[in-house]
Each structure stands twice: as structure tokens, then as C-alpha cells.
Write an enzyme that holds these catalytic residues in place. Structure first.
Site, PDB file in Angstrom:
ATOM      1  N   HIS A   1      -3.023  -9.205   4.005  1.00  0.00           N
ATOM      2  CA  HIS A   1      -4.449  -9.451   4.163  1.00  0.00           C
ATOM      3  C   HIS A   1      -4.702 -10.271   5.426  1.00  0.00           C
ATOM      4  CE1 HIS A   1      -5.483  -8.890  -0.393  1.00  0.00           C
ATOM      5  NE2 HIS A   1      -5.387  -7.752   0.258  1.00  0.00           N
TER       6      HIS A   1
ATOM      7  N   ARG B   1       0.869  -1.172   0.000  1.00  0.00           N
ATOM      8  CA  ARG B   1       0.000   0.000   0.000  1.00  0.00           C
ATOM      9  C   ARG B   1       0.911   1.228   0.000  1.00  0.00           C
ATOM     10  NH1 ARG B   1      -1.909  -3.559   4.058  1.00  0.00           N
ATOM     11  NH2 ARG B   1      -3.958  -4.464   3.584  1.00  0.00           N
TER      12      ARG B   1
ATOM     13  N   HIS C   1      -2.790   1.900  -5.987  1.00  0.00           N
ATOM     14  CA  HIS C   1      -3.604   0.698  -5.849  1.00  0.00           C
ATOM     15  C   HIS C   1      -3.570  -0.140  -7.126  1.00  0.00           C
ATOM     16  CE1 HIS C   1      -6.604  -1.891  -4.059  1.00  0.00           C
ATOM     17  NE2 HIS C   1      -7.338  -1.811  -5.153  1.00  0.00           N
TER      18      HIS C   1
ATOM     19  N   ARG D   1      -0.482  -2.118  -6.900  1.00  0.00           N
ATOM     20  CA  ARG D   1      -0.677  -3.224  -5.949  1.00  0.00           C
ATOM     21  C   ARG D   1      -1.465  -4.352  -6.610  1.00  0.00           C
ATOM     22  NH1 ARG D   1      -1.030  -4.420  -0.338  1.00  0.00           N
ATOM     23  NH2 ARG D   1      -3.011  -5.273   0.383  1.00  0.00           N
TER      24      ARG D   1
ATOM     25  N   TYR E   1      -8.230 -11.952  -6.013  1.00  0.00           N
ATOM     26  CA  TYR E   1      -7.260 -11.870  -7.106  1.00  0.00           C
ATOM     27  C   TYR E   1      -7.221 -13.174  -7.889  1.00  0.00           C
ATOM     28  CZ  TYR E   1      -5.568  -7.541  -5.029  1.00  0.00           C
ATOM     29  OH  TYR E   1      -5.477  -6.271  -4.539  1.00  0.00           O
TER      30      TYR E   1
ATOM     31  N   LYS F   1      -1.604  -2.322   8.446  1.00  0.00           N
ATOM     32  CA  LYS F   1      -2.851  -1.906   9.077  1.00  0.00           C
ATOM     33  C   LYS F   1      -2.962  -2.528  10.471  1.00  0.00           C
ATOM     34  CE  LYS F   1      -5.904  -0.950   5.147  1.00  0.00           C
ATOM     35  NZ  LYS F   1      -7.186  -1.301   4.506  1.00  0.00           N
TER      36      LYS F   1
END
Length: 312
Positions: free
Chosen positions: A282, A163, A256, A259, A291, A187
Site C-alpha cells: 500500500h 495480489r 482478493h 488477500r 483493515y 503496482k
């Protein structure tokens, strides 16, 4: 239980006249709890942005916490149907989190427990082609400081799937060029190591030599020409300009997109979904499998175009 306290506050926790008193105090306590739990400033601001319209709507309707109900929450979400599906989904998700916390704190019942999240259409984000990435690198790189920074950042993004906030948060001590990896603050304050290849390591090393001559005392890796850490919006704007110079059309070139391109290329090249999940950071394998679905759709489209069965 966190005490709601008085309504005086400053900064991101400040109450506003447009919010009912009880609800305003609950918002303040919730955001404070998020901060204590280690949420980033960006996450706290996102919650505040989603809670504020709900508070204003309740104020206009003459409602406060004791009078709120699940049906009222549904009425609020119905009043925001003009939002895009993704924006409405985000608003509902953040409010459900707030009311789930409120129930644990015995402030009110979990009013969002029976509220379904609005469906989000699954958009297929096109990935860049190899020639397009080559074009981006060609117009962005150079021997000067900015050129070397551009190449290093572009290669890192396309080689790691980071990110943009994660890439710009890298400190010099987070890099292991010999080992080809970087320590990332992801995150929820979760750390992970993300690998990158030798070409990216070389670009980073060349950039760091240029950077050290100009800004030897800074610890952040990616720096703007003003001597301050590069901001996300500046990186996004700069990438957009590079895409224009590279003649890339009919696709939105953003961090993005890079990514997404990394994830797609990784799977096409034989990478497995479990390692991809760790690299992307994730928390759920379901997020990564999106994906896989896109790559499967890509294979189906290619087969339709080149199917041997069409030749006989």
C-alpha cells in the site's frame, strides 16, 4: 510538453471515430505518457476503458476540448448514475487524473479540480475461517503437478496477501526459499520483498520439483497445464471451483478474499499496521487502516455476543 501529434495510432493508443478529434489526440498523448512513465499494460487499459465512454458522450453532445468545462464534466458523471458507486468513483478518479495531466501539458484547464469524487460505501469483505482454508487446501492439493501447484499458490496467497497479478508475475529467480521471501513487482513498477513461512516454502519447493520435470525452460513460477504462464482469470475461475468443491457457501472466494483474509488474520495475531502496509504494498497507510477498522468492528461484534456484562 508532449506533442499531441497526428491522430494516427494503433493498439491501445488508437483513436476511434466516436471520439472528438482534439479530445482523441489528448487521450492518445496521455496514454503514451503513462506508458513512458512505466505504467503497466493493465493500468493503461484501465485508463482507456474509462476515457472512451467520456469521448463517446462528448461526440454525441457535439463537444470537443475547446468547449469543455467543469460543469460539462459534472453533467457527464451525472449521466452515469446507473453505475455502481465504486464504478462511478473509478470513472471520476481516472478523468480527474487525465484533466490534471492536461493542465500540466497546457492542453486545457484542470476541469476536474473542483469535481468531488463520488462517495464509496465501505463494504465489509468477510474473511475466510481457518476450517474453510483447510477445506480449500484439502480439495486442491495432490501429488500431481496441478495439485502441487494449487497448494503452492493457495498457501502463498494466504500467507503473503499478494495480489493475484503479483503472485502470477513471480519468476523463479525472484524466489528465496531459504530466506522465506519473494521479490514482487508491484503496482507502478515498485518492487518489494514479501515474506512467507516454512510451510509455504515447502509447498513451493515440492511444486517446483514437479514443474521442472514438465516445463524446465520456463522462467515464470506458476504455469498452466498448457505450458504457459497461468492467467489471472484462470486462477480466479479455478479458485471458485475449489470453493464449490470445498462446500464453502455464502462468501465469495476470490484472490482478493484471500488477500483480505491474510490482512485480517495478520492483525488479529498481533501484527502491526506499518509492517502490514509494506507487505501489502500500500502506498498510503490510510489504505491499510481500513483493515484495522474492520478488525475493530469484528472485536466489537464478538464483545456484543460474549459480553460478561450480559451475565450479571
Amino acid at each position: 510538453m508532449i506533442s499531441l501529434g497526428k491522430r494516427s495510432a494503433t493498439g491501445v493508443f488508437a483513436s476511434t471515430p466516436s471520439q472528438p478529434p482534439e479530445l482523441s489526440r489528448a487521450f492518445k498523448a496521455f496514454l503514451l505518457e503513462r506508458q513512458i512513465a512505466g505504467a503497466t499494460i493493465t493500468t493503461i487499459e484501465t485508463y482507456r476503458t474509462q476515457l472512451k465512454p467520456f469521448g463517446a458522450w462528448c461526440s454525441r453532445s457535439g463537444l470537443d476540448l475547446p468547449a469543455l468545462s467543469t460543469d460539462i464534466l459534472r453533467s457527464y458523471l451525472a449521466s452515469r448514475q446507473q453505475l455502481s458507486p465504486s464504478a462511478l468513483h473509478e470513472a471520476a478518479r481516472r478523468l480527474k487524473t487525465f484533466f490534471r495531466w492536461s493542465a500540466k501539458e497546457s492542453i486545457c484547464e484542470d476541469l476536474g479540480a473542483q469535481v468531488r469524487l463520488p462517495k464509496q460505501p465501505r463494504k465489509i469483505i468477510p474473511s475466510l475461517t481457518v476450517p474453510q482454508v483447510h477445506a480449500l487446501l484439502a480439495v486442491g492439493k495432490g501429488d500431481a503437478f496441478v495439485g502441487r501447484r494449487n497448494e503452492a499458490l493457495l498457501r502463498l496467497l494466504i500467507d503473503s496477501g499478494l495480489r493475484i497479478s503479483e503472485a502470477l508475475g513471480i519468476k523463479l529467480n525472484d524466489l528465496d526459499l531459504e530466506g522465506g521471501r519473494a521479490l514482487i513487482q508491484g503496482k507502478g513498477q515498485k518492487q518489494r520483498f514479501v515474506p512467507f513461512g516454512p510451510r509455504t516454502a515447502k509447498a513451493l519447493l515440492q511444486y517446483m520439483h514437479s514443474r521442472e520435470r514438465l516445463f524446465p525452460t520456463l522462467d515464470v513460477l506458476f504455469v498452466g497445464s498448457n505450458g504457459q504462464g497461468l492467467k489471472c482469470r484462470h486462477a480466479q475461475q479455478h479458485l471458485k471451483r475449489l470453493a464449490h468443491r470445498a462446500g464453502i457457501e455464502n462468501i465469495r472466494v476470490s484472490p482478493h478474499t484471500l488477500r483480505h483474509t491474510f490482512a485480517t488474520w495478520y492483525l488479529r495475531s498481533g501484527g502491526d499496521v506499518f509492517s502490514l502496509q509494506r507487505i501489502l504494498g500500500h502506498t498510503s497507510l490510510a489504505m491499510t487502516r481500513r483493515y484495522v477498522d474492520l478488525v475493530d468492528a469484528d472485536v466489537t461484534a464478538t464483545h456484543a455476543k460474549f459480553s460478561p456484562g450480559n451475565l450479571v
